[in-house]
Design a protein around this motif. Sequence first.
Motif, short mmCIF file in Angstrom:
data_model
loop_
_atom_site.label_atom_id
_atom_site.label_comp_id
_atom_site.label_asym_id
_atom_site.label_seq_id
_atom_site.Cartn_x
_atom_site.Cartn_y
_atom_site.Cartn_z
N TRP A 1 12.69 -8.24 13.95
CA TRP A 1 11.51 -7.82 13.19
C TRP A 1 11.25 -6.35 13.50
CZ3 TRP A 1 7.05 -11.97 13.13
CH2 TRP A 1 7.56 -13.19 12.69
N LEU A 2 10.88 -5.58 12.48
CA LEU A 2 10.69 -4.14 12.66
C LEU A 2 9.23 -3.73 12.51
CD1 LEU A 2 13.69 -2.32 10.94
CD2 LEU A 2 13.42 -3.07 13.30
N ALA A 3 8.78 -2.88 13.42
CA ALA A 3 7.45 -2.29 13.35
C ALA A 3 7.54 -1.05 12.45
CB ALA A 3 6.96 -1.90 14.74
N ALA A 4 7.50 -1.29 11.17
CA ALA A 4 7.74 -0.22 10.18
C ALA A 4 6.45 0.15 9.46
CB ALA A 4 8.79 -0.69 9.16
N HIS A 5 6.26 1.48 9.28
CA HIS A 5 5.11 1.98 8.52
C HIS A 5 5.52 3.01 7.46
CE1 HIS A 5 3.08 0.26 12.06
NE2 HIS A 5 2.02 0.15 11.30
N GLY A 6 6.37 3.95 7.83
CA GLY A 6 6.78 5.01 6.91
C GLY A 6 7.86 4.56 5.94
N PRO A 7 8.07 5.35 4.88
CA PRO A 7 9.02 4.96 3.82
C PRO A 7 10.43 4.66 4.33
CG PRO A 7 7.68 6.83 3.12
CD PRO A 7 7.36 6.60 4.56
N ARG A 8 10.96 5.49 5.24
CA ARG A 8 12.31 5.25 5.72
C ARG A 8 12.41 3.96 6.51
NH1 ARG A 8 15.83 9.24 9.69
NH2 ARG A 8 17.74 7.97 9.72
N MET A 9 11.43 3.70 7.37
CA MET A 9 11.45 2.48 8.16
C MET A 9 11.28 1.24 7.27
SD MET A 9 11.92 2.66 11.51
CE MET A 9 10.94 1.40 12.32
N GLY B 1 12.11 -9.67 9.68
CA GLY B 1 10.66 -9.72 9.66
C GLY B 1 10.08 -8.32 9.72
N TRP B 2 8.83 -8.21 9.27
CA TRP B 2 8.12 -6.92 9.25
C TRP B 2 6.91 -7.05 10.14
CZ3 TRP B 2 4.03 -5.42 5.21
CH2 TRP B 2 3.60 -4.09 5.40
N LEU B 3 6.71 -6.09 11.06
CA LEU B 3 5.66 -6.18 12.06
C LEU B 3 4.88 -4.87 12.19
CD1 LEU B 3 4.44 -8.12 14.12
CD2 LEU B 3 6.21 -7.40 15.75
N PRO B 4 4.09 -4.51 11.17
CA PRO B 4 3.26 -3.32 11.28
C PRO B 4 2.05 -3.60 12.17
CG PRO B 4 2.73 -4.46 9.26
CD PRO B 4 3.85 -5.23 9.91
N THR B 5 1.29 -2.56 12.45
CA THR B 5 0.10 -2.70 13.29
C THR B 5 -1.13 -2.25 12.52
OG1 THR B 5 1.39 -2.25 15.29
CG2 THR B 5 -0.99 -2.02 15.47
N ASN B 6 -2.10 -3.16 12.38
CA ASN B 6 -3.45 -2.81 11.93
C ASN B 6 -3.50 -1.91 10.70
OD1 ASN B 6 -3.79 -3.02 15.21
ND2 ASN B 6 -5.53 -3.85 14.13
N ILE B 7 -2.93 -2.36 9.59
CA ILE B 7 -3.11 -1.61 8.35
C ILE B 7 -3.98 -2.45 7.41
CG2 ILE B 7 -0.99 -0.30 8.58
CD1 ILE B 7 0.36 -2.21 6.66
N LYS B 8 -4.61 -1.80 6.45
CA LYS B 8 -5.54 -2.48 5.55
C LYS B 8 -4.77 -3.30 4.52
CE LYS B 8 -9.19 -2.03 6.24
NZ LYS B 8 -9.95 -2.78 7.28
N PRO B 9 -5.41 -4.35 3.96
CA PRO B 9 -4.71 -5.23 3.02
C PRO B 9 -4.08 -4.51 1.84
CG PRO B 9 -6.77 -6.25 3.72
CD PRO B 9 -6.77 -4.86 4.28
N GLU B 10 -4.76 -3.50 1.29
CA GLU B 10 -4.21 -2.79 0.13
C GLU B 10 -2.91 -2.07 0.51
OE1 GLU B 10 -7.23 -2.33 1.42
OE2 GLU B 10 -8.51 -3.42 0.00
N ALA B 11 -2.92 -1.39 1.64
CA ALA B 11 -1.71 -0.71 2.11
C ALA B 11 -0.64 -1.71 2.48
CB ALA B 11 -2.05 0.19 3.30
N LYS C 1 3.20 -1.57 1.02
CA LYS C 1 4.35 -1.42 1.90
C LYS C 1 5.27 -2.64 1.82
CE LYS C 1 1.85 1.60 5.10
NZ LYS C 1 2.67 2.82 5.03
N LEU C 2 4.69 -3.81 1.68
CA LEU C 2 5.50 -5.02 1.53
C LEU C 2 6.32 -4.96 0.25
CD1 LEU C 2 6.39 -7.79 2.51
CD2 LEU C 2 4.32 -8.76 1.48
N ALA C 3 5.74 -4.43 -0.80
CA ALA C 3 6.48 -4.28 -2.06
C ALA C 3 7.68 -3.36 -1.88
CB ALA C 3 5.55 -3.75 -3.15
N ALA C 4 7.52 -2.30 -1.07
CA ALA C 4 8.63 -1.38 -0.81
C ALA C 4 9.74 -2.08 -0.03
CB ALA C 4 8.13 -0.16 -0.04
N ILE C 5 9.36 -2.93 0.91
CA ILE C 5 10.36 -3.69 1.69
C ILE C 5 11.13 -4.64 0.77
CG2 ILE C 5 10.62 -5.49 3.45
CD1 ILE C 5 8.27 -4.15 4.93
N ARG C 6 10.41 -5.33 -0.08
CA ARG C 6 11.05 -6.28 -0.98
C ARG C 6 11.99 -5.57 -1.96
NH1 ARG C 6 8.70 -11.36 -1.07
NH2 ARG C 6 9.31 -11.66 -3.23
#
Length: 382
Positions: free
Chosen positions: A184-192, A202-212, A216-221
């Motif tokens: 699982w990756l702690a990804a936030h920026g476009p490249r990650m 798996g995707w494991l960001p930290t404390n971002i708002k539901p809209e963001a 970001k999930l759409a970008a991963i998909r």
Amino acid sequence: MRVTLGAPGRIMPPAAKAIELAQRAEADGFDAIWWPCHLMGWIPDSAWTEDMTELAKYQDNPHVHFDPLMMMGAAGAATSSIKVGVCVTDTIRRHPAMLAQAALTADHLSQGRAILGLGSGERMNVTPYGLDFSKPVGRLEEAIEVMRLLWSTDKPVSYDGTFHQLHDAVLGLEPYEGVPPQVWLAAHGPRMLKITGRLADGWLPTNIKPEAYAEKLAAIRESAEANDRDPDAITPSMLAYVMCAPDEETLERLCAAPMSRLLFAAVDLPAETYARHGSTSPFEGGTGFHSFLPTTVSRAEVERIVEHIPAGIVREHTLCGTPEQLAEQIRAYQQAGLRDVILWNITPFADPALSGYSFKAMTELRRLLDADAVLEGSATDG
């Protein structure tokens, strides 16, 4: 679909208590238990005083951390169903071949329940130890490729990368039942985010708002589809700071506590977040994530940083309130696509007297989310 819940593992001696906590989390119905990977903790030594936190009465310094991969193996061997994970380690301090072997070992000990959480790294755990912190994302991407290559065969392999080179290297330990540990990756920026879609489970960001989160999930998909992978096979999770409070007055007090505010010093918050709360980043360049070194921070600097982090930022970037309020906040993330959340309870940093209440509140939160899943299932059946 039920949101699966992770709980934090005990990070300090005695080790037997850490194992007991993992067993208790399993008995309480949590789905996973996670350890952070730190050599250096986030709290400056100059702030580790009883007037700042009562925790200083019971712990000599803020940098006490078990090795997470070893704890994953120990806890995995002492439990039967709960997953064990690290959130997150990096591939700067750990060579990918050694990390691949350690993750396999933890997975064998836990009988296939290990999750390897990875991130690009934090300066506080890298540069004080004489390691190069340049190009951390490129190093991470190559390291995942190396690990997956080693996990794919017990024959010698070669890899010619910018940061890693393998020449007839071998890892003879096979994955448990033929399936390698999840990454699982702690990804936030476009490249990650693109790397997550291409290489992660798996995707494991930290404390971002539901809209963001949804964006970001759409970008991963999108990245997963571009690499001929099933987007639904990537688990959308989040590491969430949790502040438990029985009422509004208590919540305001917890969010305003200096130690709560200080926890966000090394969190990568955008300038607009500070502006929204009438403040500015305490760090030149806008973030403390790549500049904050707790062992070098004076008490005066601690006080200056705390003044830059209003209580509103703490509240905005935590799941906070009663169990019912926490459940409602998680439902908003569930609508954005979240399927898993790690509940990182920071309540004791603000008020150790509420430790017992906060852990009971998280157990109640699990019950509420389980009830949601039952109701959803009944509606579907009907």
